[in-house]
Design a protein around this motif. Structure first.
Motif, mmCIF file in Angstrom:
data_model
loop_
_atom_site.group_PDB
_atom_site.id
_atom_site.type_symbol
_atom_site.label_atom_id
_atom_site.label_comp_id
_atom_site.label_asym_id
_atom_site.label_seq_id
_atom_site.Cartn_x
_atom_site.Cartn_y
_atom_site.Cartn_z
ATOM 1 N N ASN A 169 -31.356 21.959 -7.525
ATOM 2 C CA ASN A 169 -30.861 23.118 -8.266
ATOM 3 C C ASN A 169 -29.576 23.692 -7.692
ATOM 4 O O ASN A 169 -29.197 24.820 -8.024
ATOM 5 N N GLU A 170 -28.904 22.947 -6.836
ATOM 6 C CA GLU A 170 -27.672 23.439 -6.223
ATOM 7 C C GLU A 170 -26.509 22.539 -6.597
ATOM 8 O O GLU A 170 -26.677 21.327 -6.764
ATOM 9 N N PRO A 171 -25.305 23.107 -6.737
ATOM 10 C CA PRO A 171 -24.134 22.285 -7.066
ATOM 11 C C PRO A 171 -23.772 21.370 -5.900
ATOM 12 O O PRO A 171 -23.692 21.818 -4.753
ATOM 13 N N THR A 172 -23.571 20.098 -6.196
ATOM 14 C CA THR A 172 -23.232 19.121 -5.147
ATOM 15 C C THR A 172 -21.917 18.415 -5.456
ATOM 16 O O THR A 172 -21.645 17.352 -4.901
ATOM 17 N N ARG A 173 -21.129 19.004 -6.316
ATOM 18 C CA ARG A 173 -19.855 18.385 -6.695
ATOM 19 C C ARG A 173 -18.955 18.218 -5.473
ATOM 20 O O ARG A 173 -18.752 19.154 -4.685
ATOM 21 N N GLY A 174 -18.418 17.028 -5.298
ATOM 22 C CA GLY A 174 -17.513 16.751 -4.188
ATOM 23 C C GLY A 174 -18.216 16.388 -2.895
ATOM 24 O O GLY A 174 -17.556 16.036 -1.915
ATOM 25 N N ALA A 175 -19.547 16.457 -2.873
ATOM 26 C CA ALA A 175 -20.282 16.206 -1.633
ATOM 27 C C ALA A 175 -20.239 14.732 -1.236
ATOM 28 O O ALA A 175 -20.088 14.398 -0.063
ATOM 29 N N VAL A 176 -20.384 13.832 -2.220
ATOM 30 C CA VAL A 176 -20.378 12.397 -1.910
ATOM 31 C C VAL A 176 -19.005 11.938 -1.405
ATOM 32 O O VAL A 176 -18.919 11.255 -0.380
ATOM 33 N N PRO A 177 -17.897 12.280 -2.091
ATOM 34 C CA PRO A 177 -16.585 11.933 -1.538
ATOM 35 C C PRO A 177 -16.360 12.516 -0.139
ATOM 36 O O PRO A 177 -15.717 11.887 0.706
ATOM 37 N N TYR A 178 -16.887 13.719 0.088
ATOM 38 C CA TYR A 178 -16.803 14.339 1.407
ATOM 39 C C TYR A 178 -17.474 13.452 2.462
ATOM 40 O O TYR A 178 -16.953 13.252 3.560
ATOM 41 N N GLY A 179 -18.635 12.895 2.113
ATOM 42 C CA GLY A 179 -19.336 12.001 3.030
ATOM 43 C C GLY A 179 -18.590 10.693 3.233
ATOM 44 O O GLY A 179 -18.521 10.173 4.357
ATOM 45 N N LEU A 180 -18.014 10.146 2.170
ATOM 46 C CA LEU A 180 -17.266 8.893 2.286
ATOM 47 C C LEU A 180 -16.040 9.060 3.175
ATOM 48 O O LEU A 180 -15.716 8.171 3.977
ATOM 49 N N MET A 181 -15.353 10.175 3.055
ATOM 50 C CA MET A 181 -14.201 10.425 3.917
ATOM 51 C C MET A 181 -14.618 10.534 5.378
ATOM 52 O O MET A 181 -13.891 10.110 6.272
ATOM 53 N N ARG A 182 -15.809 11.049 5.609
ATOM 54 C CA ARG A 182 -16.289 11.180 6.985
ATOM 55 C C ARG A 182 -16.577 9.810 7.603
ATOM 56 O O ARG A 182 -16.420 9.623 8.809
ATOM 57 N N THR A 183 -17.009 8.849 6.791
ATOM 58 C CA THR A 183 -17.297 7.517 7.319
ATOM 59 C C THR A 183 -16.036 6.818 7.804
ATOM 60 O O THR A 183 -16.117 5.894 8.624
ATOM 61 N N LEU A 184 -14.877 7.220 7.311
ATOM 62 C CA LEU A 184 -13.626 6.586 7.733
ATOM 63 C C LEU A 184 -13.198 7.000 9.132
ATOM 64 O O LEU A 184 -12.273 6.405 9.693
ATOM 65 N N GLN A 185 -13.847 8.025 9.683
ATOM 66 C CA GLN A 185 -13.512 8.499 11.026
ATOM 67 C C GLN A 185 -14.495 7.908 12.033
ATOM 68 O O GLN A 185 -15.685 7.775 11.746
ATOM 69 N N MET A 186 -13.988 7.581 13.208
ATOM 70 C CA MET A 186 -14.879 7.136 14.282
ATOM 71 C C MET A 186 -15.796 8.285 14.659
ATOM 72 O O MET A 186 -15.385 9.454 14.656
ATOM 73 N N ARG A 187 -17.025 7.978 14.981
ATOM 74 C CA ARG A 187 -18.050 9.006 15.194
ATOM 75 C C ARG A 187 -17.604 10.074 16.189
ATOM 76 O O ARG A 187 -17.776 11.268 15.949
ATOM 77 N N ARG A 188 -17.034 9.668 17.322
ATOM 78 C CA ARG A 188 -16.686 10.651 18.352
ATOM 79 C C ARG A 188 -15.476 11.517 17.978
ATOM 80 O O ARG A 188 -15.189 12.511 18.647
ATOM 81 N N LEU A 189 -14.759 11.121 16.910
ATOM 82 C CA LEU A 189 -13.590 11.890 16.476
ATOM 83 C C LEU A 189 -13.882 12.773 15.270
ATOM 84 O O LEU A 189 -12.995 13.480 14.796
ATOM 85 N N ARG A 190 -15.111 12.733 14.767
ATOM 86 C CA ARG A 190 -15.434 13.503 13.565
ATOM 87 C C ARG A 190 -15.519 14.994 13.847
ATOM 88 O O ARG A 190 -16.018 15.412 14.888
ATOM 89 N N LEU A 191 -15.047 15.768 12.889
ATOM 90 C CA LEU A 191 -15.147 17.225 12.938
ATOM 91 C C LEU A 191 -15.675 17.719 11.592
ATOM 92 O O LEU A 191 -15.174 17.287 10.548
ATOM 93 N N PRO A 192 -16.663 18.615 11.632
ATOM 94 C CA PRO A 192 -17.419 19.110 12.771
ATOM 95 C C PRO A 192 -18.137 17.986 13.535
ATOM 96 O O PRO A 192 -18.447 16.953 12.952
ATOM 97 N N LYS A 193 -18.375 18.219 14.815
ATOM 98 C CA LYS A 193 -18.992 17.209 15.650
ATOM 99 C C LYS A 193 -20.381 16.846 15.127
ATOM 100 O O LYS A 193 -21.114 17.709 14.636
ATOM 101 N N PRO A 194 -20.751 15.566 15.213
ATOM 102 C CA PRO A 194 -22.108 15.162 14.776
ATOM 103 C C PRO A 194 -23.191 15.934 15.507
ATOM 104 O O PRO A 194 -23.121 16.128 16.723
ATOM 105 N N GLN A 195 -24.203 16.359 14.754
ATOM 106 C CA GLN A 195 -25.310 17.134 15.320
ATOM 107 C C GLN A 195 -26.617 16.336 15.359
ATOM 108 O O GLN A 195 -27.637 16.857 15.784
#
Length: 202
Positions: A169-195
């Motif tokens: 029941n919540e808007p998720t527009r843009g969430a998937v592209p947001y995740g795909l862009m995050r995969t292009l970054q090396m884990r230790r360089l991602r911001l916000p830092k992985p939790q």
């Protein structure tokens, strides 16, 4: 005529004063919002407090205070990107949907996150004046691109399905592209830092 206008003006001033006095007394008697009304969000309250800061009358001093406030906001934002504090994250990273996407991506391995180191290796091989190595570099390049595309397509569908199940029941527009862009970054360089750790369920 002057007395008539004078009495009318005094009556209007008295009525206006009475309204202000009643408003102040009501605020004093009822410091909290009435039942049934939503409490203002923290961000709104903070922006209201910032907007209510009175001017000193000195343009240089006002500009100095504004710079100090911006500097403090940027410091809090940098700290939030490092520790995941939702209160001070940039707008594009805020909210439970974006946090779930980050955790979902960070808990898995992806081909795209290895793109930069692989690209360096392929570039070095392509610069060697040996036809066999250059052919290998070309094949590696094509293989990496194909794997990234296939992995991204799979993530698109899996993440989209997970979002529908978790946030129906919540808007998720843009969430998937947001995740795909995050995969292009090396884990230790991602911001916000992985939790979350690898393999940990988000």
């Amino acid at each position: 005529m002057g007395s008539v206008f004078g009495s009318r003006s005094s009556k209007e001033e008295k009525a206006s004063t009475d309204k202000v006095t009643d408003g102040l007394s009501n605020q004093t008697r009822h410091p909290e919002a009435p039942k049934g009304r939503p409490t203002p969000k923290r961000a709104v309250a903070q922006s209201q407090r910032r907007g209510s800061v009175a001017s000193t009358g000195d343009r240089k001093e006002d500009a100095k205070r504004a710079r100090e406030r911006r500097r403090a906001d940027m410091t809090r934002q940098r700290e939030a990107l490092a520790n995941g504090d939702e209160r001070y994250l940039p707008a594009r990273d805020k909210g439970p949907v974006r946090k779930f996407v980050r955790d979902y991506v960070d808990s898995r391995y992806s081909v795209a996150e290895m793109f930069l180191p692989l690209a360096v290796v392929i570039l070095v091989l392509s610069m060697v004046r040996v036809p066999a190595l250059q052919n290998i570099a070309l094949l590696l390049w094509l293989a990496v691109i194909a794997l990234i595309v296939l992995d991204s397509i799979g993530l698109w569908f899996r993440l989209g399905k997970a979002l529908k199940q978790r946030f129906p029941n919540e808007p998720t527009r843009g969430a998937v592209p947001y995740g795909l862009m995050r995969t292009l970054q090396m884990r230790r360089l991602r911001l916000p830092k992985p939790q979350v750790k690898r393999g940990e369920k988000p």
